[in-house]
Design an enzyme around this catalytic site. Structure first.
Site, PDB file in Angstrom:
ATOM      1  N   GLU A   5       2.661   5.247  -3.795  1.00 12.30           N
ATOM      2  CA  GLU A   5       2.583   6.231  -4.912  1.00 12.30           C
ATOM      3  C   GLU A   5       3.855   7.057  -5.034  1.00 12.30           C
ATOM      4  O   GLU A   5       4.094   7.575  -6.133  1.00 12.30           O
ATOM      5  CB  GLU A   5       1.379   7.145  -4.687  1.00 12.30           C
ATOM      6  CG  GLU A   5       0.047   6.442  -4.858  1.00 12.30           C
ATOM      7  CD  GLU A   5      -0.272   5.424  -3.771  1.00 12.30           C
ATOM      8  OE1 GLU A   5       0.109   5.695  -2.608  1.00 12.30           O
ATOM      9  OE2 GLU A   5      -0.839   4.386  -4.086  1.00 12.30           O
ATOM     10  N   ASP A  63       0.857  -1.186   0.000  1.00  8.97           N
ATOM     11  CA  ASP A  63       0.000   0.000   0.000  1.00  8.97           C
ATOM     12  C   ASP A  63       0.893   1.236   0.000  1.00  8.97           C
ATOM     13  O   ASP A  63       2.119   1.137   0.110  1.00  8.97           O
ATOM     14  CB  ASP A  63      -0.855  -0.060   1.285  1.00  8.97           C
ATOM     15  CG  ASP A  63      -1.960   0.989   1.317  1.00  8.97           C
ATOM     16  OD1 ASP A  63      -2.319   1.528   0.261  1.00  8.97           O
ATOM     17  OD2 ASP A  63      -2.466   1.257   2.423  1.00  8.97           O
ATOM     18  N   ASP A 100      -9.053   3.082  -2.024  1.00 10.07           N
ATOM     19  CA  ASP A 100      -9.933   3.466  -0.920  1.00 10.07           C
ATOM     20  C   ASP A 100     -11.202   4.119  -1.437  1.00 10.07           C
ATOM     21  O   ASP A 100     -11.337   5.334  -1.478  1.00 10.07           O
ATOM     22  CB  ASP A 100      -9.197   4.443   0.008  1.00 10.07           C
ATOM     23  CG  ASP A 100      -8.001   3.784   0.663  1.00 10.07           C
ATOM     24  OD1 ASP A 100      -7.932   2.538   0.658  1.00 10.07           O
ATOM     25  OD2 ASP A 100      -7.140   4.508   1.180  1.00 10.07           O
TER      26      ASP A 100
END
Ligand SMILES: *[C@@H]1O[C@H](CO)[C@@H](O)[C@H](O)[C@H]1NC(C)=O
Ligand SMILES: *[C@@H]1O[C@H](CO)[C@@H](O)[C@H](O)[C@H]1NC(C)=O
Ligand SMILES: *[C@@H]1O[C@H](CO)[C@@H](O)[C@H](O)[C@H]1NC(C)=O
Ligand SMILES: *[C@@H]1O[C@H](CO)[C@@H](O)[C@H](O)[C@H]1NC(C)=O
Ligand SMILES: *[C@@H]1O[C@H](CO)[C@@H](O)[C@H](O)[C@H]1NC(C)=O
Ligand SMILES: CC(=O)N[C@H]1CO[C@H](CO)[C@@H](O)[C@@H]1O
Length: 883
Positions: free
Chosen positions: A418, A415, A567
């Site tokens: 980015e 997760d 999300d």
């Protein structure tokens, strides 16, 4: 040729409007049977719109195969950054035969790409000048009015992209609640242009931040325009002409999707905010009490000690209890997954100290480690380009996830890659920002800890690094990026929803090992963490297929990992748009292991939404219920209707699991998508391009969920073809129109079998995929309008990295006679073909023979189906005839 532009830029030449940029003139054009090269020179004074113009460029055109054309426009010295080949390997090839034609106009320079077989222009840049500057590339193509364009993700917009006033921005971002019209976690600069005359694909292999504008205005007509912050123009044109052809042609460039373990297709449960290992265990127990098959239990960052990666909370998730949980799960043929974030807590603990010692963290040029703020407080970010990072990551995995001394996970969830950084740029004081308080900064909101965090050790001073990563002057051919650029605030501002390029991520002016500016490779961070993590999982279990689910992806990510759609929110809107995400990744980007957070991540789900989503989610590659710590619990067993809906959907999914696994395996070798939008199998249907809420799961199962709150009906489109209701088996004739299905309860999801297909199904479902593999097979024969049908079934051991043995069975029905033949490689033991059901039989047969002998059968006049008892070993071929 020396560059003059730097000097011009420094002397402050007036910036002109883009339309006044002079464009280029092509000369030295050299054509051959397999391509073309040319030189380009600027056709007038620099416009220096966003940086300075390159005076000279090179054009390379390669007919790489009959269907693939490579067109590249780049700087003669090859200093400008290009996506490294060790991240996206380039295909080669050369073909004198080609369906695509490159048509050059030298002055002013423009080019068109035409498909010879249909005589159509697919791409044409003559409407606007080519702009190639130090920090901006601009290229525009004309398109037909209101085109059917898909792709250019990751996005949460309609699958069919808007054709006016529309901007797709590609820049990885922690996009909490996945808002529409914004850049999200991953980047896939490929689009499919679907026309009734044929479909083609255009892939721009460029990882810089970019805006792709699609518009139709009176002066310029309909167009698509690339506006990038750098890199080179590296295009691959794919001729199709069928949508499926474009998909396979794209897979030849970016690679085939990785095969996933069979158990990975089971149902997964997760949530953020499980308080301790006991709560996790009681979820497992409650699923089993409810009789809902739970294949895999997941734990979010809750397990970590103060959110530090590679640690366990000693009170809430102690090692002995975690090991007990894993042992329990494994003893019950269930699995366990933990999350790992890239950011390592900046503090005195072994994972940080080893990383520091190995020099693998992102640094300022003076050797100081770059600090951001993620869950644990101040963090350092691994540099996946560093030669020591793989070894570092392997070491941490081998120890923390050690089968004997650690938590023996079966798969991995990554997760925040980015990379996400809560500390807003310029993040001058990460220590001050790292204090978790009741006043969360925005964006993104800092999600509160389930229990208060004790103070972060603020006085920790790591030893100073002795390494220094300074950008050196690049040699010709380095492809590392030219110097002298503004790497923080480039003059062309992409529409990054976070704001500045460096906002809430790693500073874009830092250099990665090897000399890559983060400015150029930001969009590759998640995909590099993915492959590094895939390798680390392999280093633990060298013979098993790694199942890694990542948030951030770049083109080609599917060769290593799967993806969840981030999300989202527990709203009907996000439920519907999850189908766009599913189709983008599975059908266009070659990442078939994909799915949304079932029942929604943020916000409060409802019983109705969760029941509908439990059923919809069962028909994606990756099927996981997951939600946020500040939302009410939403395990399927919390409501009776959701329990019933989930059981029904999981049972259908499991009975179809081998059918889907076969499609998934085929995608991994051929690129033919295992999930597809309606226009893939019906490319000439004029309504199919608009169908956003129905799709094919595997080649022939059409999913048409109820899509509105409070609805007990759904209007669905059926192309002109023969279909059968999956639940009743009755024929449904498609007429190229919408029909309304009514009376749909919370436990109903309309599913149709496409005529012309033969579906292998397990005779029964099971509570685990391990048990499922012991079950016999049935076949559903769904004849098409020509009364014929085909299908296949692929079986292997479901887990080996290298498949040494597999079995493939082919089914063929040609009006009354079904033949089943196979290639036996994998030992299927005593499994049998139990029964065969032939659909669309309008009167009872007089007799049915299996391998020449009379067989038992029943005829159902209501559904017009014949069910025949077969009981033949899977190992043996058989023929069945209706008489
Ligand atoms: C796309 O078009 C629809 C319909 O016109 C509009 O509501 C939506 O805001 C547009 N989306 C974007 C991101 O422009
Ligand atoms: C499990 O079920 C029990 C009995 O219904 C309930 O009291 C408990 O809250 C549930 N726990 C979880 C984590 O679902
Ligand atoms: C290194 O550079 C960074 C960024 O300019 C600065 O914050 C840091 O204090 C410097 N470190 C040293 C040891 O000078
Ligand atoms: C690291 O470098 C800084 C600046 O040069 C210095 O003040 C500090 O004492 C050094 N830290 C260690 C642990 O050597
Ligand atoms: C799964 O286990 C439950 C008992 O927990 C049982 O009732 C159910 O029949 C099993 N389901 C299947 C498909 O075997
Ligand atoms: C709860 C929440 O933040 N929802 C957001 C979800 O995304 C939409 C855009 O698609 C936003 O408008 C909502 O605010």
């Amino acid at each position: 040729m020396k560059f003059l532009h730097g000097i011009l830029a420094l002397s402050g030449i007036v910036t002109l409007a883009l339309a006044d940029c002079p464009g280029y003139i092509a000369y030295n054009v050299a054509q051959s049977k397999v391509g073309l090269t040319a030189d380009l020179k600027l056709a007038g004074p620099n416009c220096n719109a966003y940086g300075w113009d390159f005076g000279y460029l090179k054009l390379l055109v390669e007919y790489q195969s009959t269907e693939r054309l490579h067109v590249m426009i780049y700087d003669p010295n090859e200093q400008v950054y290009q996506v490294p080949t060790f991240i996206v390997p380039r295909p080669d090839g050369s073909s004198a035969k080609n369906d695509l034609e490159f048509d050059l106009t030298p002055n002013p320079f423009s080019f068109a790409v035409r498909r010879k077989s249909t005589g159509e222009t697919l791409f044409d840049t003559k409407g606007a000048p080519l702009i190639f500057e130090s920090q901006y590339l601009g290229l525009r193509t004309a398109l037909p009015n209101d085109p059917n364009i898909y792709g250019l993700g990751e996005h949460s917009d309609p699958f069919r992209l808007n054709s006016t006033n529309y901007i797709r921005t590609l820049w990885s971002r922690d996009a909490y609640t996945i808002p529409a019209g914004t850049n999200l976690y991953g980047n896939h600069p490929i689009y499919f242009d679907h026309r009734m005359s044929g479909t083609h694909g255009v892939f721009l292999l460029n990882s810089n931040g970019m805006d792709i504008k699609i518009n139709n205005d009176p002066t310029d007509g309909q167009y698509l325009e690339y506006n990038t912050n750098g890199g080179v123009l590296d295009f691959y044109f794919l001729s199709g002409p069928n949508p499926t052809d474009v998909a396979t042609q794209y897979s030849e460039i970016i690679g085939k999707s990785t095969m996933m373990p069979y158990w990975g297709f089971g149902f997964h449960q997760c949530r953020y905010g499980y308080q301790d290992v006991y709560e996790v265990a009681s979820v497992v127990y409650n699923y089993s009490q409810a009789g809902i098959p739970l294949e895999t239990m997941w734990t979010d960052i809750d397990y970590m000690n103060l959110r530090q990666v590679f640690t366990l909370d000693p009170e809430r998730f102690p090692l002995e209890k975690m090991q007990e949980l894993v042992t329990y799960l494994h003893d019950h043929d269930q699995h366990y997954v933990l999350m790992v974030d890239p950011a390592v807590a900046y503090m005195d603990y072994p994972p940080f100290n080893l990383g520091q010692q190995e020099g693998i963290f992102m640094e300022f040029p003076n050797g100081t480690i770059f600090q951001g703020v993620v869950w644990p407080g101040i963090t350092a970010f691994p540099d996946w380009f560093h030669p020591n990072t793989q070894g570092y990551w392997n070491t941490e995995f081998d120890s923390f996830f050690n089968a004997d001394t650690g938590v023996n996970i079966d798969a991995l969830w990554i997760d925040m890659n980015e990379a996400s950084n809560f500390c807003p740029f310029p993040c001058a004081n990460p220590a001050a920002f790292a204090v978790f308080n009741s006043d969360p900064p925005t964006p993104p909101p800092v999600r509160a800890n389930p229990r208060p965090l004790p103070g972060f050790p603020a006085d920790f001073q790591p030893p100073n690094s002795t390494t220094s990563r300074i950008m050196k002057r690049q040699a010709d051919g380095s492809k590392l990026g030219i110097s002298g650029r503004d790497l923080l605030t480039p003059p062309y501002y992409i529409h990054n929803a976070a704001g500045a390029l460096s906002m809430n991520t790693i500073r874009t002016d830092l250099y990665h090992s090897g000399g890559y500016a983060d400015y150029d490779v930001h969009n590759l961070y998640g995909t590099m963490m993915s492959s590094t993590s895939y390798n680390a999982m392999l280093s633990r279990r060298p013979n098993n297929r790694p199942l890694v689910i990542t948030r951030s992806t770049y083109a080609g990510a599917g060769t290593k990992v799967g993806h969840w759609l981030g999300d989202n929110v527990s709203t009907w809107d996000k439920y519907r748009i999850s189908i766009s995400g599913l189709l983008q990744f599975a059908s266009l980007y070659q990442v078939p292991m994909v799915g949304s957070d079932v029942c929604g991540y943020a916000g409060d789900t409802t019983e109705e939404l969760c029941a509908r989503w439990a059923m919809l989610g069962a028909f994606s590659g990756f099927y996981r219920n997951h939600n946020s710590n500040d939302s009410p619990p939403q395990e399927f067993y919390r409501w009776a209707s959701v329990t019933a809906a989930a059981k029904k959907a999981i049972n259908a999914r499991y009975q179809l699991l081998d059918y889907f696994y076969t499609a998934f395996q085929q995608q991994s070798v051929s690129g033919v998508p295992a999930i597809s939008p309606m226009w893939f199998p019906y490319p000439t249907d004029t309504t199919a391009p608009l169908i956003e809420l129905q799709y094919f799961f595997g080649p022939s199962i059409l999913i048409s969920p109820v899509t509105d709150e409070g609805a007990t009906s759904v209007s669905i489109y059926l192309p002109n073809d023969q279909f059968y209701d999956f639940w009743t088996l009755a024929p449904v004739t498609g007429t190229g129109s919408y029909i309304t299905l009514s009376n749909l309860q919370l436990t109903d999801i309309p599913i149709h079998i496409r005529g012309g297909s033969i579906i292998p199904m397990r005779a029964q479902s099971a509570n685990t995929t391990t048990a499922l593999r012991q079950n016999n097979f049935n076949l559903i024969v769904a004849p098409g309008t020509n009364n014929k049908a085909t299908g296949s079934l692929y079986i292997d051991d479901g887990d080996s990295l290298v498949t040494t043995a597999s079995s493939t069975y082919n089914f063929n029905y040609a009006g009354k006679t079904l033949t089943v033949s196979g290639v036996q490689g994998y030992d299927v033991g005593n499994l049998q073909w139990s029964q065969v059901t032939v659909l669309g039989v309008n009167k009872a047969p007089k007799n049915v023979k299996v391998n020449g002998n009379n067989a038992q059968y029943t005829y159902n006049a209501n559904s017009q189906s014949v069910t025949v008892t077969v009981n033949v070993a899977l190992k043996g071929a058989f023929a069945l005839t209706l008489q």
